[in-house]
Motif scaffolding. Structure first.
Motif, PDB file in Angstrom:
ATOM      1  N   TRP A  61       0.829  -1.211   0.000  1.00 29.22           N
ATOM      2  CA  TRP A  61       0.000   0.000   0.000  1.00 29.22           C
ATOM      3  C   TRP A  61       0.862   1.259   0.000  1.00 29.22           C
ATOM      4  CZ3 TRP A  61      -4.687   0.478  -1.479  1.00 29.22           C
ATOM      5  CH2 TRP A  61      -5.429   1.636  -1.169  1.00 29.22           C
ATOM      6  N   ASP A  62       1.982   1.210   0.721  1.00 31.39           N
ATOM      7  CA  ASP A  62       2.888   2.355   0.749  1.00 31.39           C
ATOM      8  C   ASP A  62       3.495   2.600  -0.635  1.00 31.39           C
ATOM      9  OD1 ASP A  62       4.217   4.401   2.335  1.00 31.39           O
ATOM     10  OD2 ASP A  62       6.053   3.263   1.986  1.00 31.39           O
ATOM     11  N   TRP A 113       2.051   1.848  -3.436  1.00 30.90           N
ATOM     12  CA  TRP A 113       0.974   2.410  -4.249  1.00 30.90           C
ATOM     13  C   TRP A 113       0.859   3.915  -4.016  1.00 30.90           C
ATOM     14  CZ3 TRP A 113      -1.969   2.701  -8.220  1.00 30.90           C
ATOM     15  CH2 TRP A 113      -3.147   3.468  -8.197  1.00 30.90           C
ATOM     16  N   ASN A 114       0.938   4.327  -2.764  1.00 35.72           N
ATOM     17  CA  ASN A 114       0.880   5.757  -2.457  1.00 35.72           C
ATOM     18  C   ASN A 114       2.043   6.517  -3.086  1.00 35.72           C
ATOM     19  OD1 ASN A 114      -1.475   5.597  -0.918  1.00 35.72           O
ATOM     20  ND2 ASN A 114      -0.344   5.055   0.932  1.00 35.72           N
ATOM     21  N   ASN A 115       3.186   5.829  -3.242  1.00 39.82           N
ATOM     22  CA  ASN A 115       4.349   6.440  -3.895  1.00 39.82           C
ATOM     23  C   ASN A 115       4.338   6.239  -5.414  1.00 39.82           C
ATOM     24  OD1 ASN A 115       5.439   7.275  -1.406  1.00 39.82           O
ATOM     25  ND2 ASN A 115       6.404   5.279  -1.094  1.00 39.82           N
TER      26      ASN A 115
END
Length: 266
Positions: free
Chosen positions: A225-226, A228-230
């Motif tokens: 998820w991290d 994806w945020n990046n």
């Protein structure tokens, strides 16, 4: 001469067994390559594999709470899965024996299992946060509650399928309940129980990734998820591959254990 023929026969068996998987993976890479050529945002297989090599060169670095190597993320997820899974086995397998063996227990618990089993894993996570007031125990709770059902159902089904003649002989011999369990029920139920265990570990591995996406911290789900945020699509694809490989290895380990413990093949 005999040794050469044995070596050749072994090589032919290995080639025959590996032909299917190799073809399947080759098709997967081909489809992946075609998609990457058509959609510019999807990295090609070769660049993704090179990025994976760079990640795994130093998998256990630690630069702070939200910047650790992929090795630590894998271990964190496996640790949560192991704890939740073992708790589910400790409760689910004995309960399955009781439900299959005692009609009253079956009448009491079957409706409850039928009601709760279809509930989505993520629906249990808020209740875990409410109960435990912390993300890590809540994730373990979600694993426990979702992986317990296959073990209960398969174990109970195995007990119900024990041939009545076996139990009739036990009654004639006046065997104690413990001897009935150790000499009749357990060997007969073991294949069903191991099927439930394999289904449960698969469920647990699915649940932990989704739970870690929501709870944060260390773990493959949070790392995915991290990334994806990046907007790091390469690492997202690597996370998907790692999740799949670890899940496959867990299933293969349990499959080998089930074959080793299968009394019917002895």
């Amino acid at each position: 001469m005999i040794r050469n023929s044995r070596w050749r026969a072994g090589a032919e068996r290995l080639a025959g067994a590996s032909a299917g998987p190799v073809t399947g993976f080759a098709l997967l890479l081909l489809v992946w390559k075609i998609i990457s050529l058509r959609i510019g945002d999807i990295p090609a297989p070769e660049t993704t594999l090179l990025a994976a090599y760079e990640l795994f060169k130093n998998p256990f670095y630690d630069n702070g709470p939200n910047d650790v190597g992929i090795g630590w993320n894998i271990l964190a997820s496996l640790g949560r899965v192991a704890l939740g899974f073992l708790l589910a086995a400790a409760v689910g397998i004995p309960l399955g024996f009781l439900i299959g063996r005692v009609p009253v227990m079956n009448a009491i618990f079957s409706p409850i299992i039928s009601l709760l089993r279809p509930v989505s894993p993520l629906a249990w996570l808020p209740l875990g946060l409410l109960l435990f007031k912390a993300a890590n125990p809540a994730a373990i709770w979600a694993i426990f509650i979702c992986s317990i059902w296959p073990m209960i159902i398969n174990t109970a089904d195995g007990v119900k399928r024990v041939p009545p003649d076996y139990l009739n002989v036990a009654r004639v011999l006046n065997l104690s309940e413990w001897k009935v369990f150790t000499r009749i029920l357990f060997p007969s139920v073991l294949p069903y129980m191991m099927t439930g265990v394999r289904l449960s570990i698969g469920t647990a591995w699915l649940v932990i990734v989704a739970a870690e996406m929501l709870t944060g911290g260390t773990g493959l789900g949070f790392w995915l998820w991290d990334e994806w945020n990046n907007l790091n699509v390469q690492n997202i694809l690597i996370a998907v591959l790692v999740i799949g490989i670890v899940g496959l290895l867990l299933d293969l380990i349990l499959l080998a254990l089930a074959k080793r413990l299968d009394y019917s093949e002895a």
